[in-house]
Write an enzyme that holds these catalytic residues in place. Structure first.
Site, short mmCIF file in Angstrom:
data_model
loop_
_atom_site.label_atom_id
_atom_site.label_comp_id
_atom_site.label_asym_id
_atom_site.label_seq_id
_atom_site.Cartn_x
_atom_site.Cartn_y
_atom_site.Cartn_z
CG ASN A 64 33.33 -123.76 -43.32
OD1 ASN A 64 33.80 -124.90 -43.38
ND2 ASN A 64 32.05 -123.52 -43.04
CD1 TRP A 65 38.60 -124.26 -47.29
CD2 TRP A 65 39.81 -126.14 -47.50
NE1 TRP A 65 39.89 -123.90 -47.55
CE2 TRP A 65 40.66 -125.03 -47.69
CE3 TRP A 65 40.34 -127.43 -47.58
CZ2 TRP A 65 42.02 -125.17 -47.95
CZ3 TRP A 65 41.69 -127.57 -47.83
CH2 TRP A 65 42.52 -126.45 -48.02
CE LYS A 66 30.10 -123.50 -46.16
NZ LYS A 66 28.87 -122.83 -46.57
CG HIS A 84 28.57 -123.52 -40.50
ND1 HIS A 84 27.61 -123.86 -41.42
CD2 HIS A 84 29.32 -122.55 -41.06
CE1 HIS A 84 27.78 -123.12 -42.51
NE2 HIS A 84 28.81 -122.32 -42.32
CD GLU A 117 26.69 -125.16 -44.83
OE1 GLU A 117 27.77 -125.75 -44.70
OE2 GLU A 117 26.55 -124.15 -45.57
CD GLU A 165 29.03 -118.22 -41.79
OE1 GLU A 165 29.89 -118.00 -42.65
OE2 GLU A 165 28.62 -119.37 -41.54
N GLY A 218 26.14 -119.31 -49.66
CA GLY A 218 26.15 -120.08 -50.89
C GLY A 218 25.12 -119.62 -51.91
CB SER A 226 27.69 -114.61 -50.80
OG SER A 226 26.84 -115.73 -50.99
N GLY A 260 33.23 -119.24 -47.49
CA GLY A 260 32.99 -120.60 -47.96
C GLY A 260 33.57 -120.80 -49.35
N GLY A 261 32.72 -120.71 -50.37
CA GLY A 261 33.11 -121.01 -51.75
C GLY A 261 34.40 -120.35 -52.22
#
Ligand code: 13P
Length: 252
Positions: A11-13, A97, A99, A167, A173, A213, A234-235
């Site tokens: 997931n690149w956000k 999600h 966010e 999640e 993050g 993470s 993510g990251g």
């Protein structure tokens, strides 16, 4: 028992232009040779989807979107419908999600509508659920509430198209990963909920991912847990090398 194929999703956000997306894909594809049963998925921003869909035709890398609108079309400025995503080559779409829930006001009613809109357009939803740090002691209540409300009206046949991603919000993050044991425990609880609200076959057949993470260094121990069927990253999914290392962890 149903065989569950692992899924490693990035997931690149809100990262990467269409050009940067293309560079990522060109670098990643050769690293995926021989992934076999493992499904690999990138989830770039909307603006990168059309170009990605063209680049990924016939390739062993799937495409997904980060969100969708629940209506098919109309006066919804800024909205993107399931049909538009499917036309760009998306197979999957994230729904709920944390966010989106926390920063954009997606409540469980909206999440349920989005989930059904995705299913109606033959997109495979990845339903994200999880608790905040302050809710951690009450994780079962939070997750039960999300599952009950978000899966309203979803029958067993539709459930087979849904992937669930657990999640924990406190792990997103932050560099704090749930230990493999804690992630396993919560995910097996999700499976038990499915068994009691659908049936045992549905529980064994539903793919459930862990997210929060996930890095090359912790992926092996997380993916080794019996109920963890993959990762929502993510990251570490923004760099082809580290994302490919997480895919490799699923091959072990
Ligand atoms: P991080 O891997 O950056 O913690 O993000 C997890 C996530 O939210 C994936 O959807």
């Amino acid at each position: 028992m149903t065989m569950r194929h692992p899924l490693i999703a990035g997931n690149w956000k809100m990262h990467k232009t269409p050009q940067e997306t293309e560079e990522f894909i060109v670098e990643l594809l050769p690293k995926l040779a021989g992934v076999g049963e493992i499904e690999v998925l990138i989830i770039p921003p909307f603006t990168s989807l059309d170009r990605s869909g063209t680049l990924l035709q016939g390739k062993s890398l799937q495409l997904g979107a980060q969100d969708l609108h629940y209506e098919a079309e109309g006066a919804f400025t800024g909205g993107i419908s399931a049909r538009m995503l499917a036309a760009c080559g998306c197979k999957y779409v994230l729904v709920g999600h944390s966010e989106r829930r926390e920063l954009f006001g997606d409540d469980d009613t909206i999440v349920a509508r989005k989930l059904n809109a995705a299913l109606d357009s033959d997109l495979m939803p990845i339903l994200c659920i999880g608790e905040t740090l302050s809710e951690h002691d009450l994780v079962e209540e939070k997750i039960t509430r999300q599952l009950t409300q978000d899966l309203t009206g979803v029958g067993g046949k539709a459930l087979a198209k849904i992937t669930i991603a657990y999640e924990p919000i406190w792990a997103i993050g932050t560099g704090k990963t749930a230990t493999p044991e804690v992630a396993q425990e919560t995910i097996s609880m999700i499976r038990r909920w499915i068994a009691s609200h659908y049936d045992e076959a549905a529980a064994q057949g539903t793919r459930i991912l862990y997210g929060g993470s996930v890095k090359p260094a912790n992926a092996v121990s997380l993916l080794a847990q019996p109920d963890i069927d993959g990762a929502l990253v993510g990251g570490a999914a923004l760099v082809p090398g580290s994302f490919a290392q997480i895919v490799d962890a699923a091959r072990l």
